[in-house]
Write a protein that holds these residues in place. Structure first.
Motif: not given
Length: 274
Positions: A80-89, A91-98
């Motif tokens: 599960t999850g995407a590999g590699g480093a996510d260049r986006a913020d 915290i913002s990514v997690l907040a949107a997904q939650e």
């Protein structure tokens, strides 16, 4: 699959090892990659990728990818999850997904079913809660919330007890709140069957991978846990449990309020909280 790779690694050619390293660095990508994409990432030919998977015992790349997709669907943290480093913020990514998980989960709920469950929580002689692995802390949460408003709320299994010992204490009319999100034990359905056989009503909190157990439950509440990132999200499940707490408080009315006042007064007398 990763076990197969580690077992075969010493006998792989240099090119095959580059394929193995690419997969081991991010097993989740195999579920979405095409063979050509994996070859490009590893810096090898398509033929090397095909040879690599045959060496592992797969008929071809597609068979291996289907296995990775099955593992992803079951919630395996390796897949599960995407590999590699996510260049986006992050915290913002997690907040949107939650927020998406909560919205997708709550949109599946039936308000009438919530009212019925709230009434069942208020009426049942006893309430027992159950959850295994990551579902355990969610079961603990609803136990703590309901125990503030009424007596007779406790975990179904006490430390050291077998399942049979905990389940056998249930009686007709009792209510079992069972949290069964994915990565459940293999005997999960057997446990739900045993609870239903005792005559208890069942509130089942589960995700879309659940099978068979909903047929035994009085109510099944569907939660979205899958996200593009590593590890499942339980934000939606927590929101459902909060809703059940609110509905239970509404259904209990003055009785629940008086019980809560007793608990709070005792906390003050014992000076338990800051």
């Amino acid at each position: 699959m990763t076990r197969r790779i580690h077992k075969a690694y010493a006998g792989l050619s240099d090119g095959e090892r580059r394929v193995a390293d690419a997969i081991l660095d991010s097993p989740a990508e195999l579920a979405v990659f095409a063979a050509s994409e994996l070859a490009e990432q590893a810096g090898v030919s398509n033929a090397t990728v095909s040879r690599f998977f045959r060496r592992l015992g797969y008929a071809n790349f597609d068979e291996a990818r289907q296995e990775a997709r099955r593992m992803r669907a079951t919630g395996s943290p390796l897949y599960t999850g995407a590999g590699g480093a996510d260049r986006a913020d992050p915290i913002s990514v997690l907040a949107a997904q939650e927020a998406q998980s909560i919205d997708a989960t709550l949109s599946r709920l039936n308000p009438l079913a919530l009212r019925e469950i709230g009434a069942a929580i208020a009426k049942a002689p006893r309430i027992r809660t159950l959850g295994f692995r990551n579902s355990h802390f969610l079961a603990q949460y609803i136990t703590a919330q309901l125990a503030q408003m009424r007596a007779g709320v406790a975990p179904m299994l006490l430390p050291g007890q077998t399942r049979a010992e905990g389940v056998s204490a249930l009686e007709p009319g009792d209510l079992a709140i069972i949290v069964g999100l994915r990565r459940r034990p293999r005997d999960f359905v057997q446990t739900v069957d045993a609870v239903a056989a005792q005559g208890a009503q069942i509130v089942l909190l589960a995700d879309q991978t659940i099978r068979a157990a909903p047929a035994r439950a009085t109510w099944t509440l569907d939660c979205v846990v899958d996200t593009p990132q590593f590890a499942d999200s339980y934000a939606g499940a927590m929101s459902v449990l909060r809703l059940l707490t609110i509905e239970a408080h509404r259904a209990l009315g003055d009785r629940g309020q008086k019980y809560l006042e007793r608990v709070e007064n005792l906390r003050d007398a014992m000076d338990e909280l800051e």
